[in-house]
Scaffold this active site. Sequence first.
Site, mmCIF file in Angstrom:
data_model
loop_
_atom_site.group_PDB
_atom_site.id
_atom_site.type_symbol
_atom_site.label_atom_id
_atom_site.label_comp_id
_atom_site.label_asym_id
_atom_site.label_seq_id
_atom_site.Cartn_x
_atom_site.Cartn_y
_atom_site.Cartn_z
ATOM 1 N N ASP A 196 3.951 -48.362 -18.007
ATOM 2 C CA ASP A 196 3.969 -48.566 -16.556
ATOM 3 C C ASP A 196 4.093 -47.282 -15.739
ATOM 4 O O ASP A 196 4.963 -46.443 -16.022
ATOM 5 C CB ASP A 196 5.145 -49.449 -16.162
ATOM 6 C CG ASP A 196 5.247 -50.715 -16.971
ATOM 7 O OD1 ASP A 196 4.407 -50.940 -17.850
ATOM 8 O OD2 ASP A 196 6.194 -51.485 -16.724
ATOM 9 N N TRP A 207 5.393 -48.283 -28.537
ATOM 10 C CA TRP A 207 6.528 -48.594 -27.667
ATOM 11 C C TRP A 207 7.796 -48.709 -28.495
ATOM 12 O O TRP A 207 7.782 -49.131 -29.652
ATOM 13 C CB TRP A 207 6.257 -49.912 -26.947
ATOM 14 C CG TRP A 207 7.308 -50.250 -25.933
ATOM 15 C CD1 TRP A 207 7.327 -49.874 -24.631
ATOM 16 C CD2 TRP A 207 8.478 -51.041 -26.153
ATOM 17 N NE1 TRP A 207 8.443 -50.371 -24.015
ATOM 18 C CE2 TRP A 207 9.180 -51.089 -24.917
ATOM 19 C CE3 TRP A 207 9.020 -51.686 -27.256
ATOM 20 C CZ2 TRP A 207 10.377 -51.786 -24.770
ATOM 21 C CZ3 TRP A 207 10.214 -52.376 -27.111
ATOM 22 C CH2 TRP A 207 10.878 -52.415 -25.874
#
Length: 566
Positions: free
Chosen positions: A52, A76
């Site tokens: 993001d 991630w």
Amino acid sequence: MKCEGVSESMETHVGWPAARLCFVLLVLHGAQAEQPYRTAYHFQPLKNWMNDPNGPMYYKGVYHLFYQHNPEGAVWRQNITWGHSISYDLVNWVHVDHALNPSQAFDINGCWSGSATFLPGGNPLILYTGIDSRGHQVQNLAMPKNLSDPKLIEWVKSPRNPLMLPPEGIKPDSYRDPTTAWLGPDEVWRVIVGAEENGHGLAFMYRSDDFLSWNRTLTPLHSSEKTVMWECPDFYPVKENGNYGSDTSAQDEDLKHVLKVSYNSQDSYILGHYDAKGDNFVVESDFVGGGLDKRYDYGKFYASKTFYDPVKKRRILWGWVNESDSEADWIQRGWSGLQSFPRSVLLSKNGKQLIQWPIEEIEKLRKKQVNIQGKKLEGGSLLEVSGVTASQADVEVSFSLPNLTDAEILNPAWVNPQLICSTQGASDPGKLGPFGLLVLASENLSEQTAVFFKIFRRNGYLTALMCSDQSRSSLRGGIDKTTYGTFIDLNPLQKTISLRSLIDHSIVESFGENGLACITARVYPSIAVAESAHLYAFNNGTEPMDIASLTAWSMKSARLVPVMFA
């Protein structure tokens, strides 16, 4: 001796002599040549995972982009950080030290997404989600350590953290991503936080006099029973009949408000009128779910964030563009994730939807130019656009439309445009279309990504089906080759329809009819890479189609300079 693109101003901003800067850029250029999917002018860190965009802002002559980043690998992980890069033109970037790292009980398991807000005196603050020692999502505050530093290198976390906790009845892992706050006419701050309650998405609203003590309002700003958890909400005004953006706290009468939420891998938005005195948001149409909401982008585009740019009085949008290949590929490459090229956001002239367009600074990267005008494309024909670097290009084309009264009737059962595009690809002839561009195509067309239109009549009105067909984008297996699509309403007197595509090795951002619809795709050709990539205009409809104009530019590489501070 200076290498191409290194100016005195760049030396001053980065703080390195030209020789050192040139050496670094040449090394990076060599690394890119060994990795055909690494982009040239889309933002990405030098290595590892990114998702993001967070807290974009402009401060004392410098643009800032923060982003979710794993500094230790290309996948991630829980304890994520805030990466930080700065720019003087939103095109060329310098990577600096991480702004926020997991370090305290309130964020020890990760510094997740958030937003930046400016106090009336011009001082920036960050609200962000921390994953605390119990794994709960809480909202925290950080501020610059040195306000005289335009680069905002160091950030300090508030001793009052956490400022907001999950409300009773809300799962502690379904409460995150505070927006930019806005100041009401009563001089009280408002902010919203995304959440899920009983399986449905909502945006909690909080109010504060001092930006430290926040109280939740009795009712959320908005909620929807047709959506799931709302991530990365955004709430901001847009002008009616305006050519400029508005500050987040603007309260003019000629404003509508946008509520954007991220869910089910898409960024959907609704428009409405916000009464700042009563904190009422009256929507013009609500979320409908099922993939049929209004969306920023109908392809790979998620967790987006906007900010108001006071320099050019515009609202700028970034979105995370994730990968379509495997984790094993990410690990082998050593990186994963891009940001879209920054887009300006405006309200359409009819006030019914948003329009987006690449910011004008992209023109700094244009170099060799090719023009085609008045070229007829017979049904089933193909025209190569030669003379540009097809793997790194910006293409704008306008097609002249024939007599639209002859457009085919769209089957009433065909409601979902993505499904239509998936079943009727670029090779399936209709009357008016498919016509458009074949990008990142091999010479023999065994690999191609088709971005195209088909014109239909639907419920008595004219509509263009816009598709991005990745089904033949690569000969490789193990890749998500989903085809994307959307509708664009047309004026019955319309004479042309336009398409623009930003092509950058493994990403294709396409803008239909001057930004009324956007589709982003990730593609990984095995043949159509670097100098072996080709670009074509095509028409596979039965009716001829004229190219009113086509302009294509080869694009220079943006400068992405490594961390400048130890």
